[in-house]
Write a protein that holds these residues in place. Sequence first.
Motif, PDB file in Angstrom:
ATOM      1  N   ALA A   5      11.291  13.344  -5.234  1.00 44.63           N
ATOM      2  CA  ALA A   5      11.023  12.790  -3.905  1.00 44.63           C
ATOM      3  C   ALA A   5      11.462  11.331  -3.830  1.00 44.63           C
ATOM      4  N   ILE A   6      11.705  10.850  -2.626  1.00 43.78           N
ATOM      5  CA  ILE A   6      12.199   9.489  -2.438  1.00 43.78           C
ATOM      6  C   ILE A   6      11.209   8.457  -2.958  1.00 43.78           C
ATOM      7  N   TYR A   7       9.889   8.755  -2.805  1.00 46.02           N
ATOM      8  CA  TYR A   7       8.892   7.781  -3.251  1.00 46.02           C
ATOM      9  C   TYR A   7       8.715   7.770  -4.755  1.00 46.02           C
TER      10      TYR A   7
ATOM     11  N   PRO B  52       0.785  -1.233   0.000  1.00 50.81           N
ATOM     12  CA  PRO B  52       0.000   0.000   0.000  1.00 50.81           C
ATOM     13  C   PRO B  52       0.820   1.287   0.000  1.00 50.81           C
ATOM     14  N   ILE B  53       1.972   1.264  -0.660  1.00 50.35           N
ATOM     15  CA  ILE B  53       2.796   2.454  -0.849  1.00 50.35           C
ATOM     16  C   ILE B  53       3.291   2.448  -2.292  1.00 50.35           C
ATOM     17  N   THR B  54       3.294   3.613  -2.916  1.00 51.03           N
ATOM     18  CA  THR B  54       3.514   3.727  -4.360  1.00 51.03           C
ATOM     19  C   THR B  54       4.800   3.078  -4.840  1.00 51.03           C
ATOM     20  N   ILE B  55       5.927   3.429  -4.252  1.00 56.50           N
ATOM     21  CA  ILE B  55       7.209   3.003  -4.806  1.00 56.50           C
ATOM     22  C   ILE B  55       7.313   1.478  -4.863  1.00 56.50           C
ATOM     23  N   ALA B  56       6.851   0.790  -3.827  1.00 56.49           N
ATOM     24  CA  ALA B  56       6.933  -0.667  -3.812  1.00 56.49           C
ATOM     25  C   ALA B  56       5.944  -1.285  -4.787  1.00 56.49           C
ATOM     26  N   ALA B  57       4.729  -0.752  -4.827  1.00 60.75           N
ATOM     27  CA  ALA B  57       3.699  -1.311  -5.705  1.00 60.75           C
ATOM     28  C   ALA B  57       4.065  -1.150  -7.176  1.00 60.75           C
TER      29      ALA B  57
ATOM     30  N   VAL C 181      -5.273  -0.871 -20.327  1.00 64.66           N
ATOM     31  CA  VAL C 181      -5.293  -1.513 -19.010  1.00 64.66           C
ATOM     32  C   VAL C 181      -5.185  -0.418 -17.951  1.00 64.66           C
ATOM     33  N   TYR C 182      -6.044  -0.485 -16.930  1.00 61.72           N
ATOM     34  CA  TYR C 182      -5.990   0.506 -15.852  1.00 61.72           C
ATOM     35  C   TYR C 182      -5.967  -0.194 -14.497  1.00 61.72           C
ATOM     36  N   PHE C 183      -5.086   0.255 -13.623  1.00 62.11           N
ATOM     37  CA  PHE C 183      -5.053  -0.231 -12.250  1.00 62.11           C
ATOM     38  C   PHE C 183      -4.459   0.849 -11.361  1.00 62.11           C
ATOM     39  N   SER C 184      -4.730   0.748 -10.065  1.00 63.82           N
ATOM     40  CA  SER C 184      -4.137   1.671  -9.087  1.00 63.82           C
ATOM     41  C   SER C 184      -2.971   1.002  -8.374  1.00 63.82           C
ATOM     42  N   ASP C 185      -2.065   1.822  -7.859  1.00 65.58           N
ATOM     43  CA  ASP C 185      -0.955   1.262  -7.095  1.00 65.58           C
ATOM     44  C   ASP C 185      -1.409   0.793  -5.722  1.00 65.58           C
TER      45      ASP C 185
END
Length: 276
Positions: free
Chosen positions: A59-61, A11-16, A166-170
């Motif tokens: 930014a780091i993320y 549930p965090i952008t960079i990892a997803a 194709v569409y998805f959220s992080d």
Amino acid sequence: YLFTHAYTCYPITIAAISKALTSSNQYNSIKLNKSVSLLQVAKKAGFYTIFISNQGTNAIYDTYPTIIGQQADAPIFLSKVNTKTIYDSNILPYLDAIPTDKDCLLVLHLYGSHSPRKERFPTSTPSFYKDDADLNDYLRTVSFTDYVLKDIYEKIKIIPNFQGMVYFSDHGEDVENHLNHTDTNVTKDMLTIPFFIVVSDKYIQTHREKLNVLRKHTDSFFTNDLIFNTMLSIMDMTIPQYSEPENDIFNNSYNDNPERFMTLCGREKILKYFGD
């Protein structure tokens, strides 16, 4: 094709995003620093790759998504820093320059509903008049994202030889409990994501069997670190070393056993949050 049990791998952008756009996922042993990105394999397969991001690069993320994006033939970043003045709709004019004489992979990285939400939509976006101001802003971001996705689709579907979108959220957001998203106090809403696939009439005509399999899996569990596998399949890219039939929703061998699906980069089972 709308998927009813789609969840984030983190549930965090960079990892997803790092998992979604690379060959590394929760169900294989490929380390992120040894993985290949979707853009890299698409280029090898002869696709002209375009990456357009409305998120910052400083930014780091933003670090790993930026590295992935810069691997494209045409990397475009609307801003070096996060700013409230650039809406996701600002991506639309760039779509007019997509080459029509090449096989293209276009990756768009939107802001969507990410906080601070008041900065994600113009004032003309309808209000839902909820007593909770943050929930109202969240619903307005969803509404605005719908408009942006509609405009993206309207622009790309008329490109000659358009195949699909194709569409998805992080990740999701727990707005009603004012928790947003985090990896320390995880809730169902943070893990739940939208995920859909739209294909052209031409693609339907040439891929009926594959789409029949996909339709059978629309109610199956899915985590967004399997987007890499999904994209290889939908783009007809067969690469033996990255072939994972059990992780490919276009494949009859897709393993849809809910017990196997993980989140938090493999640390917890999805059913811990959705077991009821």
